[in-house]
Design a protein around this motif. Structure first.
Motif, PDB file in Angstrom:
ATOM      1  N   PHE A  19       0.827  -1.208   0.000  1.00  0.00           N
ATOM      2  CA  PHE A  19       0.000   0.000   0.000  1.00  0.00           C
ATOM      3  C   PHE A  19       0.862   1.260   0.000  1.00  0.00           C
ATOM      4  CE2 PHE A  19      -2.979   2.937   2.365  1.00  0.00           C
ATOM      5  CZ  PHE A  19      -3.890   3.081   1.332  1.00  0.00           C
ATOM      6  N   PHE A  81      -8.140   1.754   3.421  1.00  0.00           N
ATOM      7  CA  PHE A  81      -8.437   1.143   2.122  1.00  0.00           C
ATOM      8  C   PHE A  81      -9.828   1.547   1.641  1.00  0.00           C
ATOM      9  CE2 PHE A  81      -5.327  -2.601   2.785  1.00  0.00           C
ATOM     10  CZ  PHE A  81      -4.358  -1.970   2.015  1.00  0.00           C
ATOM     11  N   GLU A  84      -9.616   4.951   0.235  1.00  0.00           N
ATOM     12  CA  GLU A  84      -8.890   4.913  -1.040  1.00  0.00           C
ATOM     13  C   GLU A  84      -9.805   4.438  -2.169  1.00  0.00           C
ATOM     14  OE1 GLU A  84      -5.517   5.719  -3.250  1.00  0.00           O
ATOM     15  OE2 GLU A  84      -5.821   6.092  -1.119  1.00  0.00           O
ATOM     16  N   ILE A  85     -10.633   3.435  -1.882  1.00  0.00           N
ATOM     17  CA  ILE A  85     -11.553   2.917  -2.898  1.00  0.00           C
ATOM     18  C   ILE A  85     -12.638   3.939  -3.224  1.00  0.00           C
ATOM     19  CG2 ILE A  85     -13.373   1.196  -3.283  1.00  0.00           C
ATOM     20  CD1 ILE A  85     -11.515  -0.823  -1.866  1.00  0.00           C
ATOM     21  N   LYS A  91      -9.223   1.119  -8.012  1.00  0.00           N
ATOM     22  CA  LYS A  91      -8.170   0.482  -7.209  1.00  0.00           C
ATOM     23  C   LYS A  91      -8.665  -0.726  -6.419  1.00  0.00           C
ATOM     24  CE  LYS A  91      -5.132   4.398  -6.486  1.00  0.00           C
ATOM     25  NZ  LYS A  91      -4.441   5.219  -5.485  1.00  0.00           N
ATOM     26  N   ILE A  95      -6.346  -3.337  -4.324  1.00  0.00           N
ATOM     27  CA  ILE A  95      -6.456  -3.352  -2.864  1.00  0.00           C
ATOM     28  C   ILE A  95      -6.866  -4.737  -2.379  1.00  0.00           C
ATOM     29  CG2 ILE A  95      -7.869  -2.479  -0.949  1.00  0.00           C
ATOM     30  CD1 ILE A  95      -7.529   0.321  -2.211  1.00  0.00           C
ATOM     31  N   SER A  96      -7.745  -5.396  -3.116  1.00  0.00           N
ATOM     32  CA  SER A  96      -8.149  -6.754  -2.753  1.00  0.00           C
ATOM     33  C   SER A  96      -6.930  -7.674  -2.694  1.00  0.00           C
ATOM     34  CB  SER A  96      -9.166  -7.290  -3.766  1.00  0.00           C
ATOM     35  OG  SER A  96      -9.404  -8.652  -3.556  1.00  0.00           O
ATOM     36  N   GLU A  98      -3.787  -6.698  -2.296  1.00  0.00           N
ATOM     37  CA  GLU A  98      -2.940  -6.250  -1.192  1.00  0.00           C
ATOM     38  C   GLU A  98      -3.451  -6.806   0.132  1.00  0.00           C
ATOM     39  OE1 GLU A  98      -3.091  -2.006  -1.644  1.00  0.00           O
ATOM     40  OE2 GLU A  98      -1.521  -1.998  -3.161  1.00  0.00           O
TER      41      GLU A  98
END
Length: 159
Positions: A19, A81, A84-85, A91, A95-96, A98
């Motif tokens: 991240f 997260f 961020e989404i 993303k 992110i999933s 990560e």
């Protein structure tokens, strides 16, 4: 010092899953040195770790964050997260992945329901993307719903 420990754990988790970058950690350590009258030697070592591997920096962050509740740190990261989404829905699959990597790297004896969700949703993305099972948009919606519950934990980060 507790605030520094919590931030070190957040940086450790965030760096572990991709991240953030080593540079983000070093910038944080530099900032901590500037605002502290007597910075901890571990923070100074982090500041000077630009040539080290990410694994070495993660190890040093773990030393700094000893005693911090990893579950609270994870909830904060999940809230980040989510934010961020919401900023950039494209993303979500990155992110999933990560979060899946983070799930694999965590060493907690009783992995709660949220840990299982991190693994389950990444698998759902994989199946939906390959046309095997499910719909990508439905998976995205479930993922956002899952992360939304952690929105209240998000803090300013990196920083």
């Amino acid at each position: 010092m507790e605030d520094i420990k919590l931030k070190a754990e957040l940086y450790r988790l965030a760096l572990s899953c991709g991240f953030i970058t080593k540079k983000d950690v070093i910038n944080w350590a530099d900032n901590e040195i500037m605002i502290s009258e007597n910075p901890d030697i571990s923070i100074i070592e982090l500041s000077l770790s630009g040539s080290k591997k990410a694994e070495d920096i993660i190890s040093k962050l773990k030393e700094v964050s000893v005693g911090v509740d990893q579950e609270i740190s994870l909830k904060i990261l999940l809230g980040l997260f989510y934010k961020e989404i919401i900023k950039d829905p494209n993303k979500i699959q990155v992110i999933s992945t990560e979060l899946y990597h983070l799930y694999l790297s965590l060493q907690i004896d009783n992995k709660e329901e949220c840990y299982l969700w991190m693994m389950y949703l990444d698998d759902e993305f994989h199946l939906a993307n390959n046309g095997i099972y499910g719909d990508v948009e439905e998976v995205k919606s479930r993922y956002i719903d899952f992360l939304k519950q952690y929105e209240k934990y998000a803090i300013d980060f990196p920083g």
